[in-house]
Design an enzyme around this catalytic site. Structure first.
Site, PDB file in Angstrom:
ATOM      1  N   ASP A 103       0.851  -1.189   0.000  1.00 57.71           N
ATOM      2  CA  ASP A 103       0.000   0.000   0.000  1.00 57.71           C
ATOM      3  C   ASP A 103       0.889   1.243   0.000  1.00 57.71           C
ATOM      4  O   ASP A 103       1.334   1.705  -1.044  1.00 57.71           O
ATOM      5  CB  ASP A 103      -0.918  -0.084   1.226  1.00 57.71           C
ATOM      6  CG  ASP A 103      -1.935   1.032   1.293  1.00 57.71           C
ATOM      7  OD1 ASP A 103      -2.164   1.699   0.271  1.00 57.71           O
ATOM      8  OD2 ASP A 103      -2.520   1.243   2.376  1.00 57.71           O
ATOM      9  N   ASP A 159      -6.838  -9.400   5.839  1.00 57.30           N
ATOM     10  CA  ASP A 159      -7.837  -9.257   6.899  1.00 57.30           C
ATOM     11  C   ASP A 159      -8.232  -7.810   7.119  1.00 57.30           C
ATOM     12  O   ASP A 159      -7.549  -6.879   6.703  1.00 57.30           O
ATOM     13  CB  ASP A 159      -7.287  -9.797   8.221  1.00 57.30           C
ATOM     14  CG  ASP A 159      -6.298  -8.832   8.859  1.00 57.30           C
ATOM     15  OD1 ASP A 159      -5.359  -8.401   8.152  1.00 57.30           O
ATOM     16  OD2 ASP A 159      -6.472  -8.477  10.038  1.00 57.30           O
TER      17      ASP A 159
HETATM   18  P1  IMP Z   1       2.160  -0.544   3.625  1.00 56.04           P
HETATM   19  O1  IMP Z   1       1.230   0.631   3.773  1.00 56.04           O
HETATM   20  O2  IMP Z   1       2.525  -0.777   2.176  1.00 56.04           O
HETATM   21  O3  IMP Z   1       3.339  -0.418   4.536  1.00 56.04           O
HETATM   22  O4  IMP Z   1       1.316  -1.831   4.056  1.00 56.04           O
HETATM   23  C1  IMP Z   1       1.261  -2.241   5.366  1.00 56.04           C
HETATM   24  C2  IMP Z   1       0.366  -3.417   5.561  1.00 56.04           C
HETATM   25  O5  IMP Z   1      -0.964  -2.936   5.644  1.00 56.04           O
HETATM   26  C3  IMP Z   1       0.294  -4.480   4.477  1.00 56.04           C
HETATM   27  O6  IMP Z   1       1.324  -5.431   4.552  1.00 56.04           O
HETATM   28  C4  IMP Z   1      -1.026  -5.128   4.818  1.00 56.04           C
HETATM   29  O7  IMP Z   1      -0.851  -6.049   5.872  1.00 56.04           O
HETATM   30  C5  IMP Z   1      -1.836  -3.957   5.309  1.00 56.04           C
HETATM   31  N1  IMP Z   1      -2.769  -3.490   4.271  1.00 56.04           N
HETATM   32  C6  IMP Z   1      -2.637  -2.441   3.442  1.00 56.04           C
HETATM   33  N2  IMP Z   1      -3.719  -2.326   2.639  1.00 56.04           N
HETATM   34  C7  IMP Z   1      -4.546  -3.344   2.980  1.00 56.04           C
HETATM   35  C8  IMP Z   1      -5.836  -3.780   2.484  1.00 56.04           C
HETATM   36  O8  IMP Z   1      -6.455  -3.222   1.561  1.00 56.04           O
HETATM   37  N3  IMP Z   1      -6.353  -4.874   3.109  1.00 56.04           N
HETATM   38  C9  IMP Z   1      -5.732  -5.554   4.116  1.00 56.04           C
HETATM   39  N4  IMP Z   1      -4.526  -5.180   4.585  1.00 56.04           N
HETATM   40  C10 IMP Z   1      -3.945  -4.081   4.027  1.00 56.04           C
END
Ligand code: IMP
Length: 175
Positions: A103, A159
């Site tokens: 994300d 989740d």
């Molecule tokens: P980051 O924002 O790329 O650091 O993502 C962090 C974590 O947020 C990811 O590894 C997922 O575990 C969780 N995450 C981000 N977007 C979603 C989503 O749409 N559904 C479920 N988990 C999410």
């Protein structure tokens, strides 16, 4: 379409499975002659990892890593704590990092930096869903399953507050 209450089906099971077979074919071709270590990022990647490695045609080893993000609970801060590290010695090994969704990229980039410090021969990255809605840092992804612009997704390991991981497809939470 098999929508459930509050959820809209985005990627049906068969579509996900077909994409994973495609990804596994490319990964196997690119890693021909090697015996890589697949590192699944817990918790979300466990189902993706399980399906992916069973389509891989080179010999694989599997390990897991879990990272907790220091933040306010809703926003990723980019500072992570490794709560479960890999146990395999990955120095000079070919590593394939398997992640369910990227994300903002903040958590993921820190995880890659952590693994890179262990001096693997190579790191390649396989991500099922590249969600670009809130991307803050560029991350190099070698194999992407699906690009989804926005929305909060659940199912197939993903989740929402611990729920919906068991759903066979990927769903978007609708308000
Ligand atoms: P980051 O924002 O790329 O650091 O993502 C962090 C974590 O947020 C990811 O590894 C997922 O575990 C969780 N995450 C981000 N977007 C979603 C989503 O749409 N559904 C479920 N988990 C999410």
């Amino acid at each position: 379409m098999t929508d459930k209450a509050g959820l809209k089906e985005l990627l049906p099971e068969e579509v996900v499975k077909a994409k994973i077979r495609e990804m596994a074919l490319s990964i196997s071709k690119d890693l021909e002659g090697k015996s890589p270590v697949f590192v699944g990022i817990l918790d979300g990647a466990f189902i993706f990892l399980a399906d992916l490695i069973r389509e891989i045609t080179v010999p694989v080893e599997v390990d897991f890593l879990r990272a907790a993000s220091y933040g306010d609970g809703t926003a990723s801060s980019g500072t992570i704590r490794i709560t479960k590290d890999v146990e395999t010695d990955i120095e000079n090994r070919d590593v394939v990092v398997v992640e369910d969704i990227v994300d903002t990229g903040l958590t993921f980039r820190s995880v890659i930096d952590h693994l890179r410090a262990k001096s693997p021969a190579s790191i390649t990255v396989a991500v099922l869903i590249d969600k670009r809605e809130r991307r803050e840092v560029e991350v190099d992804i070698d194999y992407v399953g699906f690009v989804v612009p926005r929305g909060f997704l659940v199912g197939y390991g993903l989740d929402c507050a611990g729920r919906h991981r068991e759903l066979r497809g990927v769903y978007e939470i609708i308000k």
